[in-house]
Design an enzyme around this catalytic site. Structure first.
Site, PDB file in Angstrom:
ATOM      1  N   ARG A 279       0.859  -1.641   0.304  1.00 22.50           N
ATOM      2  CA  ARG A 279      -0.012   0.157   0.429  1.00 22.50           C
ATOM      3  C   ARG A 279       0.317   1.346  -0.134  1.00 22.50           C
ATOM      4  NH1 ARG A 279      -3.294  -3.368  -0.644  1.00 22.50           N
ATOM      5  NH2 ARG A 279      -5.088  -4.144  -0.050  1.00 22.50           N
TER       6      ARG A 279
ATOM      7  N   SER B 235     -10.776  -0.131   3.464  1.00 26.57           N
ATOM      8  CA  SER B 235      -9.744  -0.650   4.520  1.00 26.57           C
ATOM      9  C   SER B 235      -9.584   0.483   5.418  1.00 26.57           C
ATOM     10  CB  SER B 235      -7.946  -1.647   4.410  1.00 26.57           C
ATOM     11  OG  SER B 235      -8.790  -2.597   4.218  1.00 26.57           O
TER      12      SER B 235
ATOM     13  N   GLU C  40      -4.859   4.131   6.328  1.00 20.55           N
ATOM     14  CA  GLU C  40      -3.976   3.935   4.668  1.00 20.55           C
ATOM     15  C   GLU C  40      -4.911   5.248   4.127  1.00 20.55           C
ATOM     16  OE1 GLU C  40      -6.090   1.559   1.503  1.00 20.55           O
ATOM     17  OE2 GLU C  40      -5.272  -0.276   2.430  1.00 20.55           O
TER      18      GLU C  40
HETATM   19  N1  EPU Z   1     -10.459  -9.979  10.649  1.00 21.87           N
HETATM   20  C1  EPU Z   1     -11.346 -10.441  12.156  1.00 21.87           C
HETATM   21  N2  EPU Z   1     -12.498  -9.541  11.975  1.00 21.87           N
HETATM   22  C2  EPU Z   1     -12.219  -8.798  11.203  1.00 21.87           C
HETATM   23  C3  EPU Z   1     -12.357  -8.533   9.901  1.00 21.87           C
HETATM   24  C4  EPU Z   1     -11.428  -9.662  10.042  1.00 21.87           C
HETATM   25  O1  EPU Z   1     -10.806 -11.219  13.031  1.00 21.87           O
HETATM   26  O2  EPU Z   1     -13.176  -7.659  11.289  1.00 21.87           O
HETATM   27  C5  EPU Z   1      -9.382 -11.408  10.624  1.00 21.87           C
HETATM   28  C6  EPU Z   1     -10.329 -12.771  10.063  1.00 21.87           C
HETATM   29  O3  EPU Z   1      -9.225 -13.643  10.639  1.00 21.87           O
HETATM   30  C7  EPU Z   1      -9.927 -12.351   8.798  1.00 21.87           C
HETATM   31  C8  EPU Z   1      -8.059 -12.219   8.862  1.00 21.87           C
HETATM   32  O4  EPU Z   1      -9.427 -10.274   9.569  1.00 21.87           O
HETATM   33  O5  EPU Z   1      -9.435 -13.399   8.482  1.00 21.87           O
HETATM   34  C9  EPU Z   1      -8.425 -11.230   7.662  1.00 21.87           C
HETATM   35  O6  EPU Z   1      -9.518 -10.403   7.072  1.00 21.87           O
HETATM   36  P1  EPU Z   1      -9.541  -9.978   4.902  1.00 21.87           P
HETATM   37  O7  EPU Z   1      -9.654 -11.758   4.665  1.00 21.87           O
HETATM   38  O8  EPU Z   1     -10.967  -9.842   5.096  1.00 21.87           O
HETATM   39  O9  EPU Z   1      -8.560  -9.160   4.701  1.00 21.87           O
HETATM   40  P2  EPU Z   1      -7.986  -7.883   5.235  1.00 21.87           P
HETATM   41  O10 EPU Z   1      -6.502  -8.719   5.941  1.00 21.87           O
HETATM   42  O11 EPU Z   1      -8.818  -7.192   6.724  1.00 21.87           O
HETATM   43  C10 EPU Z   1      -6.693  -6.908   3.154  1.00 21.87           C
HETATM   44  C11 EPU Z   1      -6.363  -6.012   2.379  1.00 21.87           C
HETATM   45  C12 EPU Z   1      -8.019  -5.495   2.136  1.00 21.87           C
HETATM   46  C13 EPU Z   1      -8.273  -7.002   0.364  1.00 21.87           C
HETATM   47  C14 EPU Z   1      -7.857  -8.546   1.691  1.00 21.87           C
HETATM   48  C15 EPU Z   1      -8.285  -9.302   0.149  1.00 21.87           C
HETATM   49  C16 EPU Z   1      -5.427  -4.342   3.418  1.00 21.87           C
HETATM   50  C17 EPU Z   1      -5.150  -3.053   4.631  1.00 21.87           C
HETATM   51  N3  EPU Z   1      -6.329  -4.343   3.675  1.00 21.87           N
HETATM   52  O12 EPU Z   1      -7.707  -6.879   4.038  1.00 21.87           O
HETATM   53  O13 EPU Z   1      -7.425  -4.702   0.486  1.00 21.87           O
HETATM   54  O14 EPU Z   1      -9.200  -6.514   0.556  1.00 21.87           O
HETATM   55  O15 EPU Z   1      -7.087  -8.295   2.558  1.00 21.87           O
HETATM   56  O16 EPU Z   1      -6.736  -9.673  -0.085  1.00 21.87           O
HETATM   57  O17 EPU Z   1      -4.263  -5.058   3.455  1.00 21.87           O
HETATM   58  C18 EPU Z   1      -8.489  -2.441   0.781  1.00 21.87           C
HETATM   59  O18 EPU Z   1      -7.076  -2.361   0.618  1.00 21.87           O
HETATM   60  O19 EPU Z   1      -9.229  -1.172   0.766  1.00 21.87           O
HETATM   61  C19 EPU Z   1      -8.790  -3.423   1.084  1.00 21.87           C
HETATM   62  C20 EPU Z   1      -9.803  -3.362   0.970  1.00 21.87           C
END
Ligand code: EPU
Length: 339
Positions: free
Chosen positions: A164, A239, A335
């Site tokens: 990012r 995010s 972000e």
């Molecule tokens: N989780 C929780 N609670 C929540 C949300 C997430 O416990 O409320 C845990 C879950 O265990 C889940 C893990 O966090 O398995 C990861 O969550 P998720 O797969 O939704 O991905 P993320 O790491 O929260 C990142 C990116 C997203 C992207 C997804 C999928 C960043 C800051 N965000 O989110 O990007 O779509 O991975 O690759 O890196 C964005 O940048 O705007 C964005 C949406």
């Protein structure tokens, strides 16, 4: 070119925040942009270039000039049997481009389906999702230097992409306006990225055993729609924070206290912790405070249910940062650009 005064920015930011721009100019070509920057008195005010407005939190009226980038068009600049290079103007919508690429059977961006925003801002924060980042398909970009009006060309290396992150968030912050981005996509032997469990689970639900790029795109769209709010319905900016990267030592300590912490390996020495998990554990998931809150299905997403204010969202984001620091000793970095 279109010139407006005291224009509401509500339609131009995905949080749907109703602040005004003192001056607003809509630009439709690189030539117009250069002409505006070199000749117009409004170009001497503080400038805010705006693409899709999907990564910005507006906390007050903008007293300078918003430059709405509406440069459109795309062209194939090179192709052989295996690859195609496409140059896309900054104002093209990212997801529309992804759908176009899939219709042509051009692979590489299917995992990046349904990301809000425009082509021109995608490189600034090196957009990414489900194991793919923009940098994986990126070739080069053209950008106009605000100070001189000169057009510069940036190679992949010159963009200094990170998680990012790019040179446009650091040394070149606020200095350039990106006008065109060139990407290289595959025409055959597509390299499908399916390592994310969520993609595999969705393909099973869809009964797909030999996925195409279209199937991957459909799966990503279904996953995103199941947990991320549609900005057309609920104001949000995806995010809000980056996932923090900590040393393996710090992570071992965290894991001993919180064994179920969600994380991803990040190189040899570091671990990326899921900020959504930290925020949920800190008790914010689903919080509603007046017209704003934290999304009930993804704690990393702050929302404006309608009529909320940027400064309320900013205050909530600071509160989340403080609480997460207090409980886990981890600093969350926004972000989203806060203005
Ligand atoms: N989780 C929780 N609670 C929540 C949300 C997430 O416990 O409320 C845990 C879950 O265990 C889940 C893990 O966090 O398995 C990861 O969550 P998720 O797969 O939704 O991905 P993320 O790491 O929260 C990142 C990116 C997203 C992207 C997804 C999928 C960043 C800051 N965000 O989110 O990007 O779509 O991975 O690759 O890196 C964005 O940048 O705007 C964005 C949406």
């Amino acid at each position: 070119m279109r010139f407006l005064e005291n224009e509401s920015l509500k339609p131009y930011n995905t949080f749907g925040l109703d602040v005004k721009a003192r001056h607003f100019v809509e630009i439709e070509s690189e030539k117009e942009l250069v002409h505006f920057l070199l000749n117009h008195e409004w170009a001497k005010k503080p400038l805010l270039p705006l693409g899709g407005g999907s990564n910005i939190l507006l906390t007050k009226d903008f007293e300078g000039t918003v430059i709405k980038l509406s440069l459109n068009g795309k062209r194939i600049i090179k192709e052989d049997n295996d690859f195609v290079k496409v140059a896309i103007s900054a104002g093209e919508n990212w997801h529309e481009f992804v759908l176009w690429a899939i219709r042509q059977n051009f692979g590489g961006v299917e995992n990046l389906s349904l990301i809000p925003g425009n082509i021109g801002t995608a490189p600034i924060q090196n957009i990414g999702a489900y194991g793919v980042e923009l940098k994986d398909v990126f070739v080069s970009l053209s950008a106009v230097e605000i100070e001189s009006g000169q057009v510069h060309y940036f190679t992949h290396e010159a963009c200094e992409f990170g998680y990012r992150d790019s040179v446009f968030k650091r040394a070149n912050k606020g200095k350039f306006i990106i006008t065109e981005v060139t990407l290289q996509l595959t025409k055959q032997n597509h390299q499908l990225k399916m390592s994310y469990g969520a993609i595999q689970d969705q393909l099973k639900v869809d009964s797909v055993s030999e996925p195409t790029i279209q199937d991957i795109s459909n799966a990503v769209i279904a996953i995103r729609q199941s947990k991320l709010p549609d900005p057309k319905e609920i104001g949000n900016s995806g995010s809000f924070f980056k996932n923090p990267v900590i040393s393996n030592g710090q992570f071992a300590e965290l894991k001993s206290k919180f064994p179920d912490v969600a994380s991803y390996p990040n190189g040899q020495d570091h671990t990326k912790v899921a900020a959504g998990w930290l925020i949920e554990k800190a008790g914010f998931k689903g919080l509603k405070r007046g017209a704003i809150g934290v999304h009930e299905k993804q704690a990393l997403v702050l929302v404006n249910y309608g009529g909320g204010e940027g400064k309320e969202l900013k205050a909530l984001s600071s509160e989340i940062q403080e609480k997460v620091k207090e409980i886990f000793g981890i600093s969350l970095e926004a972000e989203v650009n806060i203005l």
